[in-house]
Every structure is written in structure tokens, then in C-alpha cells.
Scaffold this motif. Structure first.
Motif, PDB file in Angstrom:
ATOM      1  N   CYS A 144     -73.061  47.260 -59.912  1.00 21.40           N
ATOM      2  CA  CYS A 144     -71.636  47.599 -59.785  1.00 21.40           C
ATOM      3  C   CYS A 144     -71.104  47.287 -58.390  1.00 21.40           C
ATOM      4  N   ALA A 145     -71.930  47.504 -57.371  1.00 23.40           N
ATOM      5  CA  ALA A 145     -71.521  47.212 -55.992  1.00 23.40           C
ATOM      6  C   ALA A 145     -71.301  45.723 -55.777  1.00 23.40           C
ATOM      7  N   CYS A 146     -71.836  44.899 -56.653  1.00 24.19           N
ATOM      8  CA  CYS A 146     -71.641  43.452 -56.567  1.00 24.19           C
ATOM      9  C   CYS A 146     -70.510  42.984 -57.489  1.00 24.19           C
ATOM     10  N   VAL A 147     -70.548  43.407 -58.748  1.00 21.00           N
ATOM     11  CA  VAL A 147     -69.638  42.867 -59.758  1.00 21.00           C
ATOM     12  C   VAL A 147     -68.195  43.353 -59.574  1.00 21.00           C
ATOM     13  N   ILE A 148     -68.004  44.631 -59.330  1.00 21.29           N
ATOM     14  CA  ILE A 148     -66.637  45.159 -59.240  1.00 21.29           C
ATOM     15  C   ILE A 148     -65.865  44.554 -58.059  1.00 21.29           C
ATOM     16  N   PRO A 149     -66.437  44.495 -56.853  1.00 26.15           N
ATOM     17  CA  PRO A 149     -65.707  43.812 -55.773  1.00 26.15           C
ATOM     18  C   PRO A 149     -65.459  42.325 -56.062  1.00 26.15           C
ATOM     19  N   ASN A 150     -66.398  41.651 -56.738  1.00 23.52           N
ATOM     20  CA  ASN A 150     -66.178  40.250 -57.103  1.00 23.52           C
ATOM     21  C   ASN A 150     -65.018  40.113 -58.079  1.00 23.52           C
ATOM     22  N   ALA A 151     -64.896  41.049 -59.017  1.00 21.41           N
ATOM     23  CA  ALA A 151     -63.792  41.012 -59.978  1.00 21.41           C
ATOM     24  C   ALA A 151     -62.452  41.210 -59.272  1.00 21.41           C
ATOM     25  N   VAL A 152     -62.410  42.120 -58.318  1.00 21.56           N
ATOM     26  CA  VAL A 152     -61.177  42.348 -57.558  1.00 21.56           C
ATOM     27  C   VAL A 152     -60.829  41.098 -56.750  1.00 21.56           C
ATOM     28  N   PHE A 153     -61.831  40.504 -56.120  1.00 20.12           N
ATOM     29  CA  PHE A 153     -61.591  39.267 -55.362  1.00 20.12           C
ATOM     30  C   PHE A 153     -61.028  38.181 -56.276  1.00 20.12           C
ATOM     31  N   ALA A 154     -61.639  37.975 -57.437  1.00 19.45           N
ATOM     32  CA  ALA A 154     -61.191  36.933 -58.358  1.00 19.45           C
ATOM     33  C   ALA A 154     -59.749  37.174 -58.801  1.00 19.45           C
ATOM     34  N   HIS A 155     -59.433  38.416 -59.088  1.00 17.10           N
ATOM     35  CA  HIS A 155     -58.070  38.736 -59.508  1.00 17.10           C
ATOM     36  C   HIS A 155     -57.062  38.408 -58.404  1.00 17.10           C
TER      37      HIS A 155
END
Length: 125
Positions: A47-58
């Protein structure tokens, strides 16, 4: 130029799906092999990897086009800042958990991040 943003969004979606699936399988395997605390520690790293990556992509891919050049640059910059802040937040939050398996947390974070790199290298070739 909208095609470039669409391509970026599709690539980001593929990376996030691959990271999520890899992380979920890794967390389940860790839980099965070493128990609940290790499985939850692995899931926290994912989660510490995927959630920030999703926010960045958005944030990074919400604008496109030569006329919006400044907005595109600003979006990428904001996305990178929010990604860093969220990652720090996740690590600070999970370190409050007394049964955290730190080695499992970092291993799952690294494995999830490496999924991104491997996928991007494979797509390039």
C-alpha cells in the motif's frame, strides 16, 4: 497531444494493476508462510507503494496538449511531491504498529516498486 495523455494514463493503469496484483499475491504468500503479522506487514509495504503511485498518476496525467505545457509540468511536479509526502505518511503510520515486521514491510515495498521497473522495461522492448 491528447493521445499522449491517453497513452500515459493507460500505461499508468497497467503498472498500477501489475503492482496491485503482485503485491496482493506477495502479501497472501507471506501471510500463508509466516502468519498474520507478516502478511499485514507485507500488505502495508504494498500500500505504501501503490497508493502514492496512483495519486501521482492521477495528478500527472490530468492535463495534455502543447497549449497546456505549464499545467502539464506543474501536474507532474505536484504529483511527485504528493507521492513523496504520501509515502512518508504511510511509513510513519505503519511504524506505529507494534507488531510490524520491518524487513517484510521494506521487502514488499521494494518488490512492488521493482514490478513497476520490470514492466516498464518490458514494454519499452
Amino acid at each position: 497531444m491528447a493521445d499522449l495523455a491517453r497513452t500515459g494514463k493507460l500505461l499508468a493503469r497497467r503498472v498500477l494493476i501489475a503492482q496491485s496484483l503482485t503485491g496482493l499475491l506477495l502479501s497472501l504468500a507471506t501471510w500463508w508462510l509466516w502468519g498474520t503479522d507478516s502478511g499485514l506487514s507485507a500488505l502495508a509495504g504494498v500500500c505504501a507503494c501503490v497508493i502514492p503511485n496512483a495519486v501521482f498518476a492521477h495528478l500527472a496525467f490530468r492535463h495534455a496538449g502543447a497549449s497546456k505545457n505549464q499545467l502539464v509540468v506543474r501536474s507532474f511536479s505536484q504529483g511527485a511531491k504528493f507521492k513523496l509526502i504520501l509515502t512518508i505518511f504511510f511509513f510513519v503510520a505503519v511504524f506505529q504498529w507494534p507488531d510490524m515486521k520491518v524487513s517484510v514491510l521494506f521487502a514488499s515495498f521494494a518488490a512492488t516498486m521493482m514490478t513497476q521497473w520490470v514492466l516498464l522495461i518490458r514494454i519499452k522492448h
